[in-house]
Write a protein that holds these residues in place. Structure first.
Motif, short mmCIF file in Angstrom:
data_model
loop_
_atom_site.label_atom_id
_atom_site.label_comp_id
_atom_site.label_asym_id
_atom_site.label_seq_id
_atom_site.Cartn_x
_atom_site.Cartn_y
_atom_site.Cartn_z
N MET A 268 42.44 46.73 40.32
CA MET A 268 42.39 46.61 38.86
C MET A 268 42.55 45.17 38.41
O MET A 268 41.90 44.72 37.45
CB MET A 268 43.49 47.47 38.23
CG MET A 268 43.29 48.96 38.40
SD MET A 268 44.67 49.91 37.69
CE MET A 268 44.40 51.52 38.45
N LEU A 269 43.38 44.42 39.10
CA LEU A 269 43.54 43.00 38.77
C LEU A 269 42.26 42.23 39.00
O LEU A 269 41.92 41.31 38.26
CB LEU A 269 44.68 42.40 39.60
CG LEU A 269 46.10 42.85 39.23
CD1 LEU A 269 47.06 42.54 40.38
CD2 LEU A 269 46.56 42.17 37.95
N ARG A 270 41.53 42.61 40.04
CA ARG A 270 40.29 41.91 40.38
C ARG A 270 39.14 42.33 39.47
O ARG A 270 38.31 41.51 39.07
CB ARG A 270 39.91 42.20 41.83
CG ARG A 270 38.59 41.57 42.28
CD ARG A 270 38.19 42.00 43.67
NE ARG A 270 39.17 41.59 44.66
CZ ARG A 270 40.02 42.40 45.28
NH1 ARG A 270 40.02 43.69 44.99
NH2 ARG A 270 40.88 41.96 46.17
N GLU A 271 39.07 43.61 39.14
CA GLU A 271 37.88 44.17 38.51
C GLU A 271 37.98 44.34 37.00
O GLU A 271 36.97 44.63 36.36
CB GLU A 271 37.56 45.52 39.15
CG GLU A 271 37.27 45.43 40.64
CD GLU A 271 37.30 46.79 41.32
OE1 GLU A 271 37.36 47.81 40.58
OE2 GLU A 271 37.30 46.82 42.56
N THR A 272 39.17 44.22 36.42
CA THR A 272 39.32 44.42 34.99
C THR A 272 40.03 43.22 34.36
O THR A 272 40.55 42.34 35.07
CB THR A 272 40.14 45.68 34.68
OG1 THR A 272 41.55 45.43 34.94
CG2 THR A 272 39.69 46.86 35.54
N THR A 273 40.04 43.22 33.05
CA THR A 273 40.80 42.21 32.31
C THR A 273 42.06 42.81 31.71
O THR A 273 42.68 42.20 30.84
CB THR A 273 39.93 41.60 31.19
OG1 THR A 273 39.47 42.65 30.32
CG2 THR A 273 38.73 40.87 31.78
N ASP A 274 42.45 43.99 32.14
CA ASP A 274 43.67 44.63 31.64
C ASP A 274 44.88 43.76 31.94
O ASP A 274 44.92 43.05 32.96
CB ASP A 274 43.86 46.01 32.29
CG ASP A 274 42.77 46.98 31.89
OD1 ASP A 274 42.01 46.68 30.94
OD2 ASP A 274 42.67 48.04 32.54
#
Length: 332
Positions: A268-274
């Motif tokens: 999620m850290l790699r693939e999103t901007t959340d």
């Protein structure tokens, strides 16, 4: 959802590179694509696979092979046949001494050897994987595995061949989905073999207690699981769950849960901007600080540093250089 479902869900082809090679005997290909995961099948002929550090593997017509890791390997008709072609990242094809002189294109797919009826036909597809979830699956596979044609349901790689020779709208998406199907059926067939040395998490799924505990953690990793609640949900004591879980899976239930949560968070850290706070709550941590503590303990770095190090421009995510229709690019 079981463990294999979750790992396969994180291992998807996106813009996969598909190569179709047709050659006459004697033939050999040196593969230096550095892809983390490649599937290949022999549509015609037979071959040997040679890779440093392992015994040469034999392939027959219809067999499907999976190659993991970036190390180079050679596929050829006989042991010792000198490679005539070298495949580089992005499907770049380098002719070597003795290479065929005709690199003709049929329906947008680059073929080698000069005529469509060559003695050997090889079709392959490569994955470019950045996912931490995917790496958990790759870690369970040898660097080379070969599954006999009779054990691969539906001969799905032959279906890939049929599609790769078309030139229709949406072809890349169709090829990617076929490649995913080929991967799933081949891995299931491999794990079903008695000599496959399946990972602990796979064997544990057949255990009534441990398999249920794994499914519970994978279905809802954000839930505040404890060993006590897992034991209650699986109908055994805490001590009994621990005694059954660790020998089968290779680690304690809470350690397994932490590793799974951190893998999800890393992706999620790699693939999103959340935000780190939002990701923390999605994977079962109360706040960003709690995730950061666990992340640094497991990975040796902070979530922010991991995101910064693994960041890629949005326009380059899930992409891979390829020729039209997924064919090999050859340099004469």
């Amino acid at each position: 959802m079981d463990v294999l479902d979750d790992l396969l869900a994180g291992t998807r082809a996106r813009g996969g590179v598909f190569n179709l090679t047709i050659m006459d005997t004697p033939w050999a290909l040196e593969i230096r694509e550095k892809a983390p995961l490649t599937l290949a099948t022999l549509v015609r002929g037979s071959a040997w696979v040679v890779r440093d550090g392992i015994e040469p593997a034999r392939m027959h017509e219809g067999d499907v092979a999976i190659f993991t890791g970036p190390a180079p390997y050679v596929v050829g008709d006989q042991l010792g046949t000198a490679p005539q072609l070298r495949i580089h990242p992005g499907g770049i094809c380098e002719p070597l001494p003795g290479a065929p002189t005709d690199y003709s294109t049929r329906l947008g797919v680059r073929t080698h050897g000069g005529h469509p009826d060559g003695e050997a036909m090889v079709v392959s597809g490569t994955y470019q994987l950045e996912s931490d979830v995917s790496r958990r699956l790759l870690a369970a596979l040898p660097s080379v595995l070969v599954v006999p044609a009779a054990e691969v349901a539906g001969h799905v790689m032959s279906m890939v061949l049929g599609e790769i020779q078309r030139d229709e709208p949406g072809q890349q998406s169709v090829l990617d989905r076929w490649l995913d199907l080929a991967l799933i059926t081949t891995i299931r067939a491999w794990f079903a073999r008695p000599d496959s040395h399946t990972p602990g998490w796979y064997r544990a799924q057949s255990d009534q207690v441990v398999g249920l505990a794994l499914r519970l953690m994978h279905e809802d990793p954000a839930y505040p699981w404890s060993i006590v609640e897992l034991a209650e949900r699986t109908g055994v004591s805490r001590a009994s769950l621990a005694r059954r879980f660790s020998p089968l899976v290779g680690e304690a239930p809470m350690a397994y849960l932490t590793g799974w949560r951190i893998a999800l968070a890393a992706d999620m850290l790699r693939e999103t901007t959340d935000t780190v706070e939002a990701i923390a709550r999605r994977v079962g941590y109360a706040n960003a600080f709690a995730l950061s503590v666990a992340f640094k303990r497991v990975r040796g770095t902070s979530p922010t540093a991991h995101r910064r190090r693994s960041a890629v421009p949005p326009s380059h995510r899930w992409s891979h250089r390829q020729s039209p229709a997924g064919g090999v690019v050859c340099a004469d």
